[in-house]
Design an enzyme around this catalytic site. Structure first.
Site, PDB file in Angstrom:
ATOM      1  N   SER A 234       0.856  -1.195   0.000  1.00  0.00           N
ATOM      2  CA  SER A 234       0.000   0.000   0.000  1.00  0.00           C
ATOM      3  C   SER A 234       0.887   1.238   0.000  1.00  0.00           C
ATOM      4  O   SER A 234       2.062   1.161   0.385  1.00  0.00           O
ATOM      5  CB  SER A 234      -0.843  -0.001   1.276  1.00  0.00           C
ATOM      6  OG  SER A 234      -1.554   1.198   1.425  1.00  0.00           O
TER       7      SER A 234
ATOM      8  N   TYR B 123      -2.016  -0.618  10.595  1.00  0.00           N
ATOM      9  CA  TYR B 123      -2.018  -0.909   9.143  1.00  0.00           C
ATOM     10  C   TYR B 123      -0.653  -0.545   8.558  1.00  0.00           C
ATOM     11  O   TYR B 123      -0.081  -1.323   7.773  1.00  0.00           O
ATOM     12  CB  TYR B 123      -3.150  -0.115   8.482  1.00  0.00           C
ATOM     13  CG  TYR B 123      -3.383  -0.440   7.012  1.00  0.00           C
ATOM     14  CD1 TYR B 123      -3.831  -1.703   6.621  1.00  0.00           C
ATOM     15  CD2 TYR B 123      -3.178   0.521   6.017  1.00  0.00           C
ATOM     16  CE1 TYR B 123      -4.066  -1.993   5.275  1.00  0.00           C
ATOM     17  CE2 TYR B 123      -3.413   0.237   4.674  1.00  0.00           C
ATOM     18  CZ  TYR B 123      -3.850  -1.026   4.307  1.00  0.00           C
ATOM     19  OH  TYR B 123      -4.082  -1.312   2.977  1.00  0.00           O
TER      20      TYR B 123
HETATM   21  N1  NAP Z   1      -8.571  -0.117  -1.381  1.00  0.00           N
HETATM   22  C1  NAP Z   1      -7.487   0.603  -1.179  1.00  0.00           C
HETATM   23  O1  NAP Z   1      -7.539   1.848  -1.149  1.00  0.00           O
HETATM   24  C2  NAP Z   1      -6.149  -0.065  -0.978  1.00  0.00           C
HETATM   25  C3  NAP Z   1      -5.015   0.740  -0.979  1.00  0.00           C
HETATM   26  C4  NAP Z   1      -3.777   0.160  -0.783  1.00  0.00           C
HETATM   27  C5  NAP Z   1      -3.659  -1.202  -0.586  1.00  0.00           C
HETATM   28  N2  NAP Z   1      -4.787  -1.974  -0.579  1.00  0.00           N
HETATM   29  C6  NAP Z   1      -4.590  -3.413  -0.328  1.00  0.00           C
HETATM   30  O2  NAP Z   1      -5.166  -4.145  -1.383  1.00  0.00           O
HETATM   31  C7  NAP Z   1      -5.544  -5.441  -0.910  1.00  0.00           C
HETATM   32  C8  NAP Z   1      -6.966  -5.740  -1.363  1.00  0.00           C
HETATM   33  O3  NAP Z   1      -7.843  -4.818  -0.747  1.00  0.00           O
HETATM   34  P1  NAP Z   1      -9.181  -4.259  -1.423  1.00  0.00           P
HETATM   35  O4  NAP Z   1      -9.079  -2.794  -1.390  1.00  0.00           O
HETATM   36  O5  NAP Z   1      -9.472  -4.965  -2.660  1.00  0.00           O
HETATM   37  O6  NAP Z   1     -10.223  -4.620  -0.254  1.00  0.00           O
HETATM   38  P2  NAP Z   1     -11.463  -5.598  -0.151  1.00  0.00           P
HETATM   39  O7  NAP Z   1     -12.383  -5.390  -1.307  1.00  0.00           O
HETATM   40  O8  NAP Z   1     -11.996  -5.421   1.228  1.00  0.00           O
HETATM   41  O9  NAP Z   1     -10.804  -7.046  -0.318  1.00  0.00           O
HETATM   42  C9  NAP Z   1     -10.147  -7.711   0.725  1.00  0.00           C
HETATM   43  C10 NAP Z   1     -10.115  -9.181   0.364  1.00  0.00           C
HETATM   44  O10 NAP Z   1      -9.386  -9.891   1.367  1.00  0.00           O
HETATM   45  C11 NAP Z   1     -10.105 -11.079   1.663  1.00  0.00           C
HETATM   46  N3  NAP Z   1      -9.804 -11.545   3.009  1.00  0.00           N
HETATM   47  C12 NAP Z   1      -9.884 -10.834   4.167  1.00  0.00           C
HETATM   48  N4  NAP Z   1      -9.591 -11.616   5.209  1.00  0.00           N
HETATM   49  C13 NAP Z   1      -9.315 -12.858   4.699  1.00  0.00           C
HETATM   50  C14 NAP Z   1      -8.971 -14.098   5.289  1.00  0.00           C
HETATM   51  N5  NAP Z   1      -8.855 -14.235   6.624  1.00  0.00           N
HETATM   52  N6  NAP Z   1      -8.760 -15.166   4.471  1.00  0.00           N
HETATM   53  C15 NAP Z   1      -8.906 -15.054   3.133  1.00  0.00           C
HETATM   54  N7  NAP Z   1      -9.234 -13.887   2.523  1.00  0.00           N
HETATM   55  C16 NAP Z   1      -9.445 -12.818   3.303  1.00  0.00           C
HETATM   56  C17 NAP Z   1     -11.569 -10.681   1.516  1.00  0.00           C
HETATM   57  O11 NAP Z   1     -12.375 -11.817   1.238  1.00  0.00           O
HETATM   58  P3  NAP Z   1     -13.368 -12.553   2.265  1.00  0.00           P
HETATM   59  O12 NAP Z   1     -13.950 -11.510   3.159  1.00  0.00           O
HETATM   60  O13 NAP Z   1     -14.382 -13.192   1.343  1.00  0.00           O
HETATM   61  O14 NAP Z   1     -12.517 -13.556   2.953  1.00  0.00           O
HETATM   62  C18 NAP Z   1     -11.495  -9.806   0.276  1.00  0.00           C
HETATM   63  O15 NAP Z   1     -11.583 -10.590  -0.888  1.00  0.00           O
HETATM   64  C19 NAP Z   1      -5.340  -5.413   0.604  1.00  0.00           C
HETATM   65  O16 NAP Z   1      -4.112  -6.034   0.925  1.00  0.00           O
HETATM   66  C20 NAP Z   1      -5.269  -3.931   0.913  1.00  0.00           C
HETATM   67  O17 NAP Z   1      -4.540  -3.663   2.079  1.00  0.00           O
HETATM   68  C21 NAP Z   1      -6.027  -1.450  -0.777  1.00  0.00           C
END
Ligand code: NAP
Length: 254
Positions: A149, A162
């Protein structure tokens, strides 16, 4: 027409929403057979159907990666289905925002559980298969991509734990990159800025408005913008290692 990832297998964690879903779909379009890993099986099954309707190959693998057994079962199921593993995208993550002193310990445990332990368990379970794939046709290289991130580069009040997890992911990635270089397993990190997903919706209700206000004036990235970065990394020739891609929303100052 031949595709860049024909004959390869990719496993994407957190494929039930946001960046993971978009990345899985993109890697399938590039020719990889994809294992879709997360806890919400209904979402994974729906995405698998969408990918199959596009003429590509995917299957749902329901697993909680925060336990060693869960992560090993995710990798085992991918190997049982496809027989190899060329690309691991450690994308699953959790971000629970709020001042450190007020945060329930369960919030830290959840972030450390998925962002750190989940990523480590998945990497460990996948490594023998990635090393084997790097010795073999069709690419003689393999990829482990960690989704960190901008919070792995820039610390801010309200995201202390985080930040701890994502700064850690960056350090781990660089060390592992050096450890696996000789085996031709490429290890890289993608650092997204603000992306429009459900990530922030898990923050405690009383703090959500504050989180939304921080990003209200910028046009957020879309999940496919990050899928692009991952696809760029894993479709390079084996002579090229793209170690790091930092993608901010254009109007994001931090
Ligand atoms: N959105 C942003 O602004 C942003 C910015 C920088 C970095 N990121 C990073 O990008 C990545 C994806 O995030 P996103 O933004 O796409 O968020 P998201 O839509 O909330 O997706 C998170 C995913 O992680 C899965 N997950 C959570 N806990 C889990 C577990 N215990 N076992 C297996 N799967 C699990 C969730 O699936 P289930 O709930 O179905 O298990 C979901 O598919 C993360 O690492 C986040 O830190 C996001």
């Amino acid at each position: 027409m031949a595709k860049e990832l024909d004959g390869t297998v990719a496993l994407v964690t957190g494929a039930s929403s946001g960046i993971g879903a978009s990345t899985a779909r993109r890697l399938a379009r590039e020719g990889a057979s994809v294992a879709l890993v997360a806890r919400r099986g209904d979402r994974l099954a729906e995405l698998a159907r969408t990918i199959q309707q596009e003429g590509n190959v995917a299957r749902a693998v329901v697993a909680d990666i925060t336990t060693r057994a869960g992560a090993e079962s995710a990798v085992d199921q991918a190997i049982a289905a496809y027989g190899r593993l060329d690309i691991l995208v450690n994308n699953a993550g959790s971000m629970l925002v709020g001042p450190f002193a007020d945060a329930p310990e369960g919030e830290w445990e959840q972030m450390v559980g998925v962002n750190v332990l989940g990523l480590l368990y998945m990497s460990k379970a996948a490594l023998p298969h990635l090393i084997e794939a790097a010795r073999a046709d069709p690419r003689h290289t393999s990829d482990l991509v960690n989704i960190s991130s901008s919070a792995g580069r820039v610390a801010r009040p309200g995201t202390a734990v985080y930040n701890l997890t994502k700064f850690g992911v960056n350090g781990f990635t660089e060390a592992l990159r050096q450890e696996l270089q000789a085996a031709r397993v490429r290890v890289s990190v993608v650092e997204p800025g603000s992306v429009d997903t459900e990530l922030a919706s898990h923050t405690r209700e009383e703090l959500r408005a504050g989180v939304q206000a921080q990003v209200a004036n910028i046009e957020a990235l879309r999940p496919e913008d990050i899928a692009d970065a991952v696809a760029y990394i894993v479709t390079r020739s084996r002579r090229v290692a793209v170690n790091e891609i930092f993608v901010r929303a254009a109007a994001q100052s931090w």
